[in-house]
Motif scaffolding. Sequence first.
Motif, PDB file in Angstrom:
ATOM      1  N   LEU A  47      61.721  73.570  94.452  1.00 25.57           N
ATOM      2  CA  LEU A  47      61.406  74.099  93.131  1.00 25.57           C
ATOM      3  C   LEU A  47      60.642  75.413  93.237  1.00 25.57           C
ATOM      4  CD1 LEU A  47      60.366  70.854  91.219  1.00 25.57           C
ATOM      5  CD2 LEU A  47      62.424  72.233  90.839  1.00 25.57           C
ATOM      6  N   ARG A  48      59.675  75.457  94.155  1.00 28.75           N
ATOM      7  CA  ARG A  48      58.906  76.689  94.354  1.00 28.75           C
ATOM      8  C   ARG A  48      59.824  77.831  94.779  1.00 28.75           C
ATOM      9  NH1 ARG A  48      57.098  79.435  98.589  1.00 28.75           N
ATOM     10  NH2 ARG A  48      55.196  80.693  98.356  1.00 28.75           N
ATOM     11  N   GLU A  49      60.692  77.567  95.748  1.00 28.91           N
ATOM     12  CA  GLU A  49      61.618  78.604  96.219  1.00 28.91           C
ATOM     13  C   GLU A  49      62.531  79.072  95.101  1.00 28.91           C
ATOM     14  OE1 GLU A  49      65.213  79.143  99.537  1.00 28.91           O
ATOM     15  OE2 GLU A  49      63.845  77.417  99.650  1.00 28.91           O
ATOM     16  N   TYR A  50      63.041  78.124  94.315  1.00 30.20           N
ATOM     17  CA  TYR A  50      63.945  78.467  93.217  1.00 30.20           C
ATOM     18  C   TYR A  50      63.237  79.336  92.180  1.00 30.20           C
ATOM     19  CZ  TYR A  50      67.262  77.889  89.370  1.00 30.20           C
ATOM     20  OH  TYR A  50      68.149  78.125  88.357  1.00 30.20           O
ATOM     21  N   ASN A  51      62.045  78.928  91.768  1.00 34.06           N
ATOM     22  CA  ASN A  51      61.329  79.669  90.726  1.00 34.06           C
ATOM     23  C   ASN A  51      60.986  81.085  91.166  1.00 34.06           C
ATOM     24  OD1 ASN A  51      61.307  77.559  88.841  1.00 34.06           O
ATOM     25  ND2 ASN A  51      59.498  76.634  89.758  1.00 34.06           N
ATOM     26  N   ILE A  52      60.608  81.233  92.437  1.00 33.37           N
ATOM     27  CA  ILE A  52      60.255  82.566  92.940  1.00 33.37           C
ATOM     28  C   ILE A  52      61.496  83.442  93.055  1.00 33.37           C
ATOM     29  CG2 ILE A  52      59.426  83.800  94.984  1.00 33.37           C
ATOM     30  CD1 ILE A  52      57.316  81.625  95.314  1.00 33.37           C
ATOM     31  N   GLU A  53      62.569  82.904  93.594  1.00 29.07           N
ATOM     32  CA  GLU A  53      63.793  83.691  93.777  1.00 29.07           C
ATOM     33  C   GLU A  53      64.442  84.054  92.452  1.00 29.07           C
ATOM     34  OE1 GLU A  53      66.473  81.654  96.314  1.00 29.07           O
ATOM     35  OE2 GLU A  53      65.407  82.180  98.164  1.00 29.07           O
ATOM     36  N   GLN A  54      64.385  83.154  91.476  1.00 28.34           N
ATOM     37  CA  GLN A  54      65.091  83.348  90.219  1.00 28.34           C
ATOM     38  C   GLN A  54      64.258  84.069  89.165  1.00 28.34           C
ATOM     39  OE1 GLN A  54      68.345  82.636  89.630  1.00 28.34           O
ATOM     40  NE2 GLN A  54      68.473  82.121  91.801  1.00 28.34           N
ATOM     41  N   PHE A  55      63.060  84.532  89.532  1.00 26.74           N
ATOM     42  CA  PHE A  55      62.192  85.243  88.574  1.00 26.74           C
ATOM     43  C   PHE A  55      61.949  84.377  87.331  1.00 26.74           C
ATOM     44  CE2 PHE A  55      63.184  89.941  89.886  1.00 26.74           C
ATOM     45  CZ  PHE A  55      62.804  89.642  91.184  1.00 26.74           C
ATOM     46  N   THR A  56      61.549  83.141  87.563  1.00 32.45           N
ATOM     47  CA  THR A  56      61.240  82.258  86.441  1.00 32.45           C
ATOM     48  C   THR A  56      60.141  82.877  85.576  1.00 32.45           C
ATOM     49  OG1 THR A  56      61.900  80.274  87.640  1.00 32.45           O
ATOM     50  CG2 THR A  56      60.332  79.976  85.841  1.00 32.45           C
ATOM     51  N   VAL A  57      60.294  82.787  84.269  1.00 38.66           N
ATOM     52  CA  VAL A  57      59.306  83.367  83.362  1.00 38.66           C
ATOM     53  C   VAL A  57      58.340  82.286  82.898  1.00 38.66           C
ATOM     54  CG1 VAL A  57      60.831  85.219  82.625  1.00 38.66           C
ATOM     55  CG2 VAL A  57      60.801  83.070  81.345  1.00 38.66           C
ATOM     56  N   VAL A  58      57.116  82.692  82.589  1.00 37.38           N
ATOM     57  CA  VAL A  58      56.077  81.761  82.202  1.00 37.38           C
ATOM     58  C   VAL A  58      55.233  82.370  81.092  1.00 37.38           C
ATOM     59  CG1 VAL A  58      54.541  82.645  84.025  1.00 37.38           C
ATOM     60  CG2 VAL A  58      54.126  80.375  83.049  1.00 37.38           C
ATOM     61  N   ASP A  59      54.808  81.537  80.155  1.00 37.78           N
ATOM     62  CA  ASP A  59      53.872  81.979  79.129  1.00 37.78           C
ATOM     63  C   ASP A  59      52.511  82.214  79.782  1.00 37.78           C
ATOM     64  OD1 ASP A  59      55.671  81.761  76.960  1.00 37.78           O
ATOM     65  OD2 ASP A  59      55.358  79.597  76.909  1.00 37.78           O
ATOM     66  N   VAL A  60      52.008  83.423  79.653  1.00 32.67           N
ATOM     67  CA  VAL A  60      50.726  83.757  80.268  1.00 32.67           C
ATOM     68  C   VAL A  60      49.598  83.235  79.381  1.00 32.67           C
ATOM     69  CG1 VAL A  60      49.248  85.622  81.103  1.00 32.67           C
ATOM     70  CG2 VAL A  60      51.745  85.812  81.301  1.00 32.67           C
ATOM     71  N   PRO A  61      48.659  82.480  79.959  1.00 30.09           N
ATOM     72  CA  PRO A  61      47.542  81.973  79.149  1.00 30.09           C
ATOM     73  C   PRO A  61      46.768  83.115  78.490  1.00 30.09           C
ATOM     74  CG  PRO A  61      47.588  80.921  81.313  1.00 30.09           C
ATOM     75  CD  PRO A  61      48.582  82.028  81.358  1.00 30.09           C
ATOM     76  N   GLU A  62      46.332  82.861  77.271  1.00 27.57           N
ATOM     77  CA  GLU A  62      45.507  83.793  76.506  1.00 27.57           C
ATOM     78  C   GLU A  62      46.258  85.060  76.089  1.00 27.57           C
ATOM     79  OE1 GLU A  62      41.995  84.565  78.795  1.00 27.57           O
ATOM     80  OE2 GLU A  62      41.420  82.436  78.917  1.00 27.57           O
ATOM     81  N   THR A  63      47.595  85.025  76.143  1.00 29.64           N
ATOM     82  CA  THR A  63      48.408  86.152  75.693  1.00 29.64           C
ATOM     83  C   THR A  63      49.540  85.618  74.824  1.00 29.64           C
ATOM     84  OG1 THR A  63      50.060  86.183  77.462  1.00 29.64           O
ATOM     85  CG2 THR A  63      47.958  87.281  77.919  1.00 29.64           C
ATOM     86  N   ASN A  64      50.326  86.525  74.253  1.00 26.70           N
ATOM     87  CA  ASN A  64      51.476  86.121  73.430  1.00 26.70           C
ATOM     88  C   ASN A  64      52.789  86.586  74.048  1.00 26.70           C
ATOM     89  OD1 ASN A  64      51.206  88.824  73.039  1.00 26.70           O
ATOM     90  ND2 ASN A  64      51.277  88.764  70.793  1.00 26.70           N
ATOM     91  N   TYR A  65      52.813  86.728  75.363  1.00 27.39           N
ATOM     92  CA  TYR A  65      54.042  87.164  76.028  1.00 27.39           C
ATOM     93  C   TYR A  65      54.206  86.410  77.343  1.00 27.39           C
ATOM     94  CZ  TYR A  65      50.662  90.012  78.618  1.00 27.39           C
ATOM     95  OH  TYR A  65      49.591  90.422  79.365  1.00 27.39           O
TER      96      TYR A  65
END
Length: 298
Positions: A47-65
Amino acid sequence: MDATERIQAASQFLLQSPPGEINDVLNDIRNIISDDDLLQEGIQPALREYNIEQFTVVDVPETNYQSIISEVARIGPVSEDSEEESQERFLDPRSKLSFVFDHLSLEASDPQPIQPNEEHEHVRSALEASALNYLKAHFTDGVTAVFSPKGESTHYVIQVVANKYNPTNFWSGRWRSEYTVDLTTAQVKGKVLINVHYYEQGNVQLATTHTVSFELPPAIPSLPSNTAASKILALIEEEERKYQISLNETYQEMGEKTFKGLRRALPLTRQKLDWDKVLGYKLGAELSGTNKNNFSSS
């Protein structure tokens, strides 16, 4: 096949998951492993390898993007002395926050401020502003992140990812691009990766990798940061435009020539086959009553 071998096989399936479908793959292999604790522990590296390679996006805490999980975003533990903070952390350069990322739930937590490299921050932020403008013009649902160099290097890394998931119409796709801008050598090197999956009554996947390399005009490094950044993104835009045109031309040619060349226009019976009825044919009965000398599959 023992548990270890099943986990290894499951990990390989996960790494090949099409865009937006990793949860579907995960749910399918849960039935094979039949041990949620073992599965969760065993597939974490994949899962770690997949997320890093695939540029998985994440909601950044304390932001709206959102920001991008990638190798260049990885900064490791904030402190080796504290067991609580020994987890791997990732950087969002836009908010100047680092966070812990859960590769299973895809959630960020424990935001901590990061002091940027002030020497390079004005150039990085200018590239970021231009990248965000480029995103608005070409990738409606895209995410971008721009990373500043470490140490004395003058490399800046621009990353873009855009996902389109349309399960109702049985397709999904992902665009990833990454560019390293070196203002010392006045060069830009990068790559574009595209993955598309179409699975209505079949399973067709497209995976392409396109490398990019070009020199910056000599005047750009000496221009004001905002002007230089705008010109650099314009050059990247032109490279991607040319690549998209070449893709369109390639697939048009494949439709008109390549695929037609894979089969005869008509079988030997000189009658077109009704492909919509193929699944309804009772092949045993049909073939038993067909003269073998006059039958040929297309």
